[in-house]
Design an enzyme around this catalytic site. Sequence first.
Site, PDB file in Angstrom:
ATOM      1  N   GLY A 291       0.825  -1.204   0.000  1.00 53.36           N
ATOM      2  CA  GLY A 291       0.000   0.000   0.000  1.00 53.36           C
ATOM      3  C   GLY A 291       0.859   1.253   0.000  1.00 53.36           C
ATOM      4  CB  CYS A 292       0.251   4.579  -1.434  1.00 53.31           C
ATOM      5  SG  CYS A 292      -1.373   5.010  -0.812  1.00 53.31           S
ATOM      6  CG  PHE A 293      -1.000   6.294   3.675  1.00 55.87           C
ATOM      7  CD1 PHE A 293      -0.469   7.574   3.701  1.00 55.87           C
ATOM      8  CD2 PHE A 293      -2.336   6.151   3.383  1.00 55.87           C
ATOM      9  CE1 PHE A 293      -1.242   8.683   3.452  1.00 55.87           C
ATOM     10  CE2 PHE A 293      -3.127   7.245   3.122  1.00 55.87           C
ATOM     11  CZ  PHE A 293      -2.585   8.523   3.158  1.00 55.87           C
TER      12      PHE A 293
ATOM     13  CB  ALA B 188       5.066   6.950   1.806  1.00 50.77           C
TER      14      ALA B 188
END
Length: 163
Positions: free
Chosen positions: A135-137, A140
């Site tokens: 996932g993106c969160f 990051a």
Amino acid sequence: MNRIDIAIAGASGYTGMEAMRYLLAHPDFRVTELYGESSAGKRFDAIYPAFKGYCDLEIRDIATLGATRAKGLVLALPHGESAKQVGVLDAAGFSGKIMDIGSDHRLNGTSGFVYGIVELNRDAIRGADRVANPGCFASALQLGAFPLTRGGLVERIFATGIT
């Protein structure tokens, strides 16, 4: 070189469309099957006109996913659906590679899924038959914090992600 046949389940959703975009440009893969629920029976390029001339495959009913002949499968399904479909695939004897870009297999490695941040888990991913997209969160935050934690500069990090 022979290209590897790939299927996308959840093809008409945003992540399915993005998977298609990446796979169409990849020299080693060929998208041969698409699956969906409400989009079954529609052509992919009718849903996404920008793909006209690139993908005219008809989306098959997700209920038939267990019969896939693809060697690789991208699960781009809503929360709870990927795990359900993995059960269907296991029961059908599917032996290909699976990448879940949904959220079902991210946290606990269920059904043999390996956590898919290459920079943190390269060796496990290399030999895996099943990979879970972080996932993106998560990507990051983890990639940003990794140099600090690896270097022993911090023990704990508190972060908030806002969309």
